[in-house]
Design a protein around this motif. Sequence first.
Motif, short mmCIF file in Angstrom:
data_model
loop_
_atom_site.label_atom_id
_atom_site.label_comp_id
_atom_site.label_asym_id
_atom_site.label_seq_id
_atom_site.Cartn_x
_atom_site.Cartn_y
_atom_site.Cartn_z
N GLU A 69 0.83 -1.21 0.00
CA GLU A 69 0.00 0.00 0.00
C GLU A 69 0.87 1.26 0.00
O GLU A 69 0.54 2.25 -0.67
CB GLU A 69 -0.94 0.00 1.21
CG GLU A 69 -2.02 -1.07 1.12
CD GLU A 69 -2.82 -1.22 2.40
OE1 GLU A 69 -4.05 -1.21 2.32
OE2 GLU A 69 -2.19 -1.37 3.49
N VAL A 70 1.98 1.22 0.72
CA VAL A 70 2.92 2.35 0.72
C VAL A 70 3.50 2.54 -0.68
O VAL A 70 3.54 3.66 -1.20
CB VAL A 70 4.03 2.15 1.76
CG1 VAL A 70 5.11 3.23 1.63
CG2 VAL A 70 3.46 2.12 3.17
N LEU A 71 3.92 1.45 -1.30
CA LEU A 71 4.46 1.51 -2.67
C LEU A 71 3.42 2.09 -3.63
O LEU A 71 3.74 2.96 -4.45
CB LEU A 71 4.91 0.12 -3.12
CG LEU A 71 5.39 -0.03 -4.56
CD1 LEU A 71 6.53 0.92 -4.88
CD2 LEU A 71 5.79 -1.48 -4.82
N ALA A 72 2.18 1.64 -3.53
CA ALA A 72 1.12 2.18 -4.39
C ALA A 72 0.94 3.68 -4.15
O ALA A 72 0.76 4.45 -5.11
CB ALA A 72 -0.19 1.43 -4.14
N ILE A 87 12.08 -2.60 -2.12
CA ILE A 87 11.36 -3.37 -1.11
C ILE A 87 12.40 -4.15 -0.33
O ILE A 87 13.22 -4.87 -0.92
CB ILE A 87 10.33 -4.33 -1.76
CG1 ILE A 87 9.28 -3.54 -2.58
CG2 ILE A 87 9.68 -5.22 -0.71
CD1 ILE A 87 8.45 -2.57 -1.78
N VAL A 88 12.41 -3.98 0.98
CA VAL A 88 13.36 -4.66 1.86
C VAL A 88 12.52 -5.47 2.84
O VAL A 88 11.91 -4.92 3.76
CB VAL A 88 14.26 -3.65 2.60
CG1 VAL A 88 15.26 -4.38 3.48
CG2 VAL A 88 14.98 -2.74 1.62
N THR A 89 12.46 -6.77 2.62
CA THR A 89 11.52 -7.60 3.37
C THR A 89 12.07 -9.00 3.60
O THR A 89 12.98 -9.43 2.90
CB THR A 89 10.18 -7.67 2.60
OG1 THR A 89 9.23 -8.39 3.37
CG2 THR A 89 10.34 -8.34 1.26
N SER A 90 11.48 -9.69 4.55
CA SER A 90 11.85 -11.09 4.78
C SER A 90 10.99 -12.03 3.94
O SER A 90 11.23 -13.23 3.92
CB SER A 90 11.70 -11.43 6.26
OG SER A 90 10.38 -11.15 6.69
N ASP A 102 4.69 -5.43 -9.98
CA ASP A 102 3.52 -4.88 -10.68
C ASP A 102 3.20 -3.46 -10.22
O ASP A 102 2.72 -2.64 -11.00
CB ASP A 102 2.30 -5.77 -10.50
CG ASP A 102 2.40 -7.09 -11.25
OD1 ASP A 102 3.31 -7.24 -12.10
OD2 ASP A 102 1.58 -8.00 -10.97
N LEU A 103 3.45 -3.18 -8.94
CA LEU A 103 3.18 -1.85 -8.40
C LEU A 103 4.31 -0.86 -8.69
O LEU A 103 4.19 0.32 -8.39
CB LEU A 103 2.95 -1.93 -6.88
CG LEU A 103 1.63 -2.56 -6.45
CD1 LEU A 103 1.62 -2.84 -4.95
CD2 LEU A 103 0.45 -1.66 -6.83
N GLY A 104 5.40 -1.34 -9.26
CA GLY A 104 6.47 -0.44 -9.67
C GLY A 104 7.69 -0.40 -8.77
O GLY A 104 8.44 0.57 -8.80
N ALA A 105 7.92 -1.47 -7.99
CA ALA A 105 9.14 -1.52 -7.19
C ALA A 105 10.35 -1.53 -8.12
O ALA A 105 10.35 -2.21 -9.14
CB ALA A 105 9.15 -2.77 -6.30
N THR A 106 11.35 -0.78 -7.75
CA THR A 106 12.57 -0.73 -8.55
C THR A 106 13.42 -1.97 -8.30
O THR A 106 13.98 -2.55 -9.23
CB THR A 106 13.38 0.54 -8.18
OG1 THR A 106 12.51 1.68 -8.20
CG2 THR A 106 14.54 0.76 -9.14
N GLU A 107 13.51 -2.37 -7.03
CA GLU A 107 14.29 -3.55 -6.63
C GLU A 107 13.55 -4.26 -5.50
O GLU A 107 12.72 -3.67 -4.82
CB GLU A 107 15.69 -3.16 -6.13
CG GLU A 107 16.58 -2.51 -7.17
CD GLU A 107 17.12 -3.47 -8.21
OE1 GLU A 107 17.05 -4.71 -7.97
OE2 GLU A 107 17.59 -3.01 -9.25
N TYR A 108 13.90 -5.52 -5.31
CA TYR A 108 13.34 -6.33 -4.23
C TYR A 108 14.51 -6.98 -3.52
O TYR A 108 15.29 -7.72 -4.14
CB TYR A 108 12.41 -7.39 -4.82
CG TYR A 108 11.50 -8.08 -3.82
CD1 TYR A 108 10.20 -7.64 -3.64
CD2 TYR A 108 11.95 -9.17 -3.08
CE1 TYR A 108 9.35 -8.28 -2.75
CE2 TYR A 108 11.11 -9.80 -2.18
CZ TYR A 108 9.82 -9.35 -2.02
OH TYR A 108 8.97 -9.98 -1.13
N PHE A 109 14.69 -6.67 -2.24
CA PHE A 109 15.82 -7.19 -1.47
C PHE A 109 15.29 -7.98 -0.29
O PHE A 109 14.49 -7.48 0.49
CB PHE A 109 16.70 -6.03 -0.97
CG PHE A 109 17.93 -6.48 -0.26
CD1 PHE A 109 19.09 -6.77 -0.96
CD2 PHE A 109 17.94 -6.63 1.12
CE1 PHE A 109 20.24 -7.19 -0.31
CE2 PHE A 109 19.09 -7.05 1.79
CZ PHE A 109 20.24 -7.33 1.07
#
Length: 139
Positions: A69-72, A87-90, A102-109
């Motif tokens: 929701e924050v990304l959107a 996105i920095v997540t477990s 799909d929401l437009g994250a540049t990277e996923y870590f």
Amino acid sequence: MLLAEDSPADVMVLEEILQQQQNAKFEISIAPDGQKAIQLVDSLDEDGSLPLFDIALVDLNLPKHTGHEVLAAIRNAERSRGIPVIIVTSSRSPIDIKRAKDLGATEYFEKVPDFDAYCALGPLIIRTLRSEERRVGKE
């Protein structure tokens, strides 16, 4: 930099990782939940004199509003829609990864318990910022 992260321990680790980047200084605005992160993003549109974040690091598992929701909200806001978001997540969930992309994250870590592996986030942030500078410079 916007850091949307509810874990004080992860905030401390991220600050340590950022301090290791010799040629970069970061002013960090910490949002301890999704609601606060969205408020910070909204305030940029409400007050055009506020400086933009150069990058956002967003955890997916936030209270009050999810990282998705924050990304959107970032992508839908007038002034912040173009900033890079990592996105920095477990979460390793393919559904979470696909939704973030799909929401437009540049990277996923993926957050990992090994500090040395977690430190790879610092160079990723620098590469992402440099890539964004080159992209903007070509426009």
